[in-house]
Design an enzyme around this catalytic site. Structure first.
Site, PDB file in Angstrom:
ATOM      1  N   SER A   1       0.855  -1.187   0.000  1.00  0.00           N
ATOM      2  CA  SER A   1       0.000   0.000   0.000  1.00  0.00           C
ATOM      3  C   SER A   1       0.893   1.240   0.000  1.00  0.00           C
ATOM      4  O   SER A   1       1.623   1.457  -0.952  1.00  0.00           O
ATOM      5  CB  SER A   1      -0.953  -0.033   1.209  1.00  0.00           C
ATOM      6  OG  SER A   1      -1.860   1.048   1.173  1.00  0.00           O
ATOM      7  N   THR A   2       0.880   2.029   1.069  1.00  0.00           N
ATOM      8  CA  THR A   2       1.666   3.262   1.121  1.00  0.00           C
ATOM      9  C   THR A   2       3.143   2.973   0.867  1.00  0.00           C
ATOM     10  O   THR A   2       3.760   2.168   1.568  1.00  0.00           O
ATOM     11  CB  THR A   2       1.515   3.929   2.505  1.00  0.00           C
ATOM     12  OG1 THR A   2       0.133   4.027   2.824  1.00  0.00           O
ATOM     13  CG2 THR A   2       2.151   5.307   2.508  1.00  0.00           C
TER      14      THR A   2
ATOM     15  N   HIS B   1      -2.877  -1.104  -3.124  1.00  0.00           N
ATOM     16  CA  HIS B   1      -4.054  -0.279  -2.870  1.00  0.00           C
ATOM     17  C   HIS B   1      -4.005   0.978  -3.729  1.00  0.00           C
ATOM     18  O   HIS B   1      -3.240   1.907  -3.451  1.00  0.00           O
ATOM     19  CB  HIS B   1      -4.120   0.123  -1.394  1.00  0.00           C
ATOM     20  CG  HIS B   1      -4.293  -1.038  -0.459  1.00  0.00           C
ATOM     21  ND1 HIS B   1      -3.937  -0.987   0.859  1.00  0.00           N
ATOM     22  CD2 HIS B   1      -4.773  -2.289  -0.662  1.00  0.00           C
ATOM     23  CE1 HIS B   1      -4.208  -2.143   1.445  1.00  0.00           C
ATOM     24  NE2 HIS B   1      -4.705  -2.962   0.527  1.00  0.00           N
TER      25      HIS B   1
ATOM     26  N   MET C   1       0.155   1.089   5.007  1.00  0.00           N
ATOM     27  CA  MET C   1      -0.576   1.478   6.196  1.00  0.00           C
ATOM     28  C   MET C   1      -1.651   0.439   6.509  1.00  0.00           C
ATOM     29  O   MET C   1      -2.240  -0.143   5.609  1.00  0.00           O
ATOM     30  CB  MET C   1      -1.221   2.846   5.950  1.00  0.00           C
ATOM     31  CG  MET C   1      -1.918   3.473   7.138  1.00  0.00           C
ATOM     32  SD  MET C   1      -2.444   5.165   6.769  1.00  0.00           S
ATOM     33  CE  MET C   1      -3.651   4.887   5.477  1.00  0.00           C
TER      34      MET C   1
ATOM     35  N   ASP D   1      -3.896  -4.902   6.261  1.00  0.00           N
ATOM     36  CA  ASP D   1      -4.413  -5.765   5.210  1.00  0.00           C
ATOM     37  C   ASP D   1      -3.345  -6.798   4.839  1.00  0.00           C
ATOM     38  O   ASP D   1      -2.178  -6.457   4.653  1.00  0.00           O
ATOM     39  CB  ASP D   1      -4.793  -4.917   3.984  1.00  0.00           C
ATOM     40  CG  ASP D   1      -5.470  -5.726   2.898  1.00  0.00           C
ATOM     41  OD1 ASP D   1      -6.094  -6.756   3.233  1.00  0.00           O
ATOM     42  OD2 ASP D   1      -5.391  -5.320   1.731  1.00  0.00           O
TER      43      ASP D   1
END
Length: 355
Positions: free
Chosen positions: A175-176, A202, A295, A298
């Site tokens: 993600s991030t 994401h 972040m 998940d």
């Protein structure tokens, strides 16, 4: 002792967007808007003068655009978190990916309809505030030279089934900070990798398409956005499309991709847990999974299932992660066989695939 507030500089050439962002941030008791700027030149000057903890930066601006401002800010302040403000368009996606490659920490998308002020404020608050907290967080409180994330020691690994053989698929969740991590990892995997690769990053629609195209240009492997019904082939990297979960299904001796728009999991669609869960059903212990910077958590529950089936799991370490949320959750749960710096992961993954 009062906890110091996170100081934010808001940069956007639109007075309306500046109003929406500042209003959204001022609703958070731990954030403080210390300044606003209407273009990139002002942004660079304000960063030097105000020394904010984080900057929200528009991409399209007069005099000096967001990419130019980001480059100058990075030269002066290499560790300052910068969050780009982007539009949900091909041009916006391409500019955002370029910004991430130049060192932007993360991005948020502008509300599609700023006519309803309350809705715009809510949309910005829900996207932006958690990112600011995750990117700045303990960094603001920690003394110089001290690691900024609070890490729990790994727990004892849960019971695992014995490995059932060489991995037949590589799964990646991020993600991030993920786009940059993928851009550094995938080019180091050879064209003769011998297994399919499935990635959940994401990102919204359009962005995932552009990400796949960008990664395809730099990787020896073929990289593209996944489509419903795609066969899973060795040497091909399939990126989960924005707003769609990716599941794997085995039928008639082959494995295919199934896309759906089921409920979000961990506030995400696509979600890493969905991919990992289906891979555990199809491949069991013959899967190799890695969780990169991101972040939230998940991928944690899916990693539990993979681990219980005997799959091998690796996680990016805290030091090289933009946010050690997702990989940290897997590592502290005792599910990761290895927790490694990003630059060591390609060789370790290749070794596991060819053991």
């Amino acid at each position: 002792m009062t906890t110091p507030k996170i100081r934010v500089l808001v940069v956007d050439d639109s007075a309306l967007v500046r109003r929406l962002v500042t209003t959204a941030l001022r609703e958070a008791p731990d954030l403080e808007v210390v300044g606003v700027a209407a273009d990139g030149v002002e942004a660079v000057e304000q960063v030097d003068a105000l020394e904010p903890d984080v900057v929200t930066l528009d991409i399209e601006m007069p005099r000096l655009d967001g990419l130019g401002a980001l480059t100058e800010i990075r030269e002066r302040h290499p560790r300052l978190p910068v969050i780009m403000f982007s539009t949900l368009t091909e041009r916006g996606a391409a500019a955002t990916l370029e910004a991430l490659s130049r060192g932007a920490s993360d991005y948020v998308t502008k509300p599609s309809n700023t006519g309803r002020i309350a809705d715009g404020i809510t949309a910005i608050r829900d996207q932006l505030v958690p990112r600011i907290r995750a990117l700045v967080g303990m960094r603001k409180l920690a003394p110089a030279g001290v690691r900024t994330a609070v890490s729990r020691p790994p727990t004892a690994p849960p019971a695992r089934r014995a490995p059932v053989g060489r991995p037949e698929v590589l799964l990646i969740g991020c993600s991030t900070g993920g786009p940059d991590a993928l851009a550094r990892l995938l080019p180091k995997l050879p064209a003769d990798l011998g297994v399919p690769v499935l990635v959940v990053q994401h990102m919204p629609p359009v962005f995932t398409t552009m990400l796949a195209e960008r990664l395809d240009r730099s990787s020896p492997l073929t990289v593209r956005e996944a489509a419903d019904g795609d066969p899973v082939r060795a040497g091909e990297v399939l990126i989960a499309p924005g707003d769609h979960h990716v599941r794997l299904r085995s039928a008639a001796g082959s494995v295919r991709v199934v896309l759906d728009q089921g409920p979000q999991e961990n506030f995400c669609r696509p979600a890493v847990d969905v991919l990992f869960r289906s891979a555990a059903e199809v491949y069991g212990g013959r899967a190799l999974a890695t969780v990169l910077t991101g972040m939230g958590q998940d991928g944690l529950e899916g990693a539990r299932l993979l681990s219980a089936a005997g799959a091998t799991i690796m996680a990016q370490d805290e030091e090289t992660s933009v946010v050690w949320g997702m990989p940290g959750a897997v590592a502290t749960a005792g599910l990761a066989h290895d927790v490694l710096p990003l630059d060591q992961l390609p060789a370790r993954l290749l070794g596991a695939l060819r053991a």
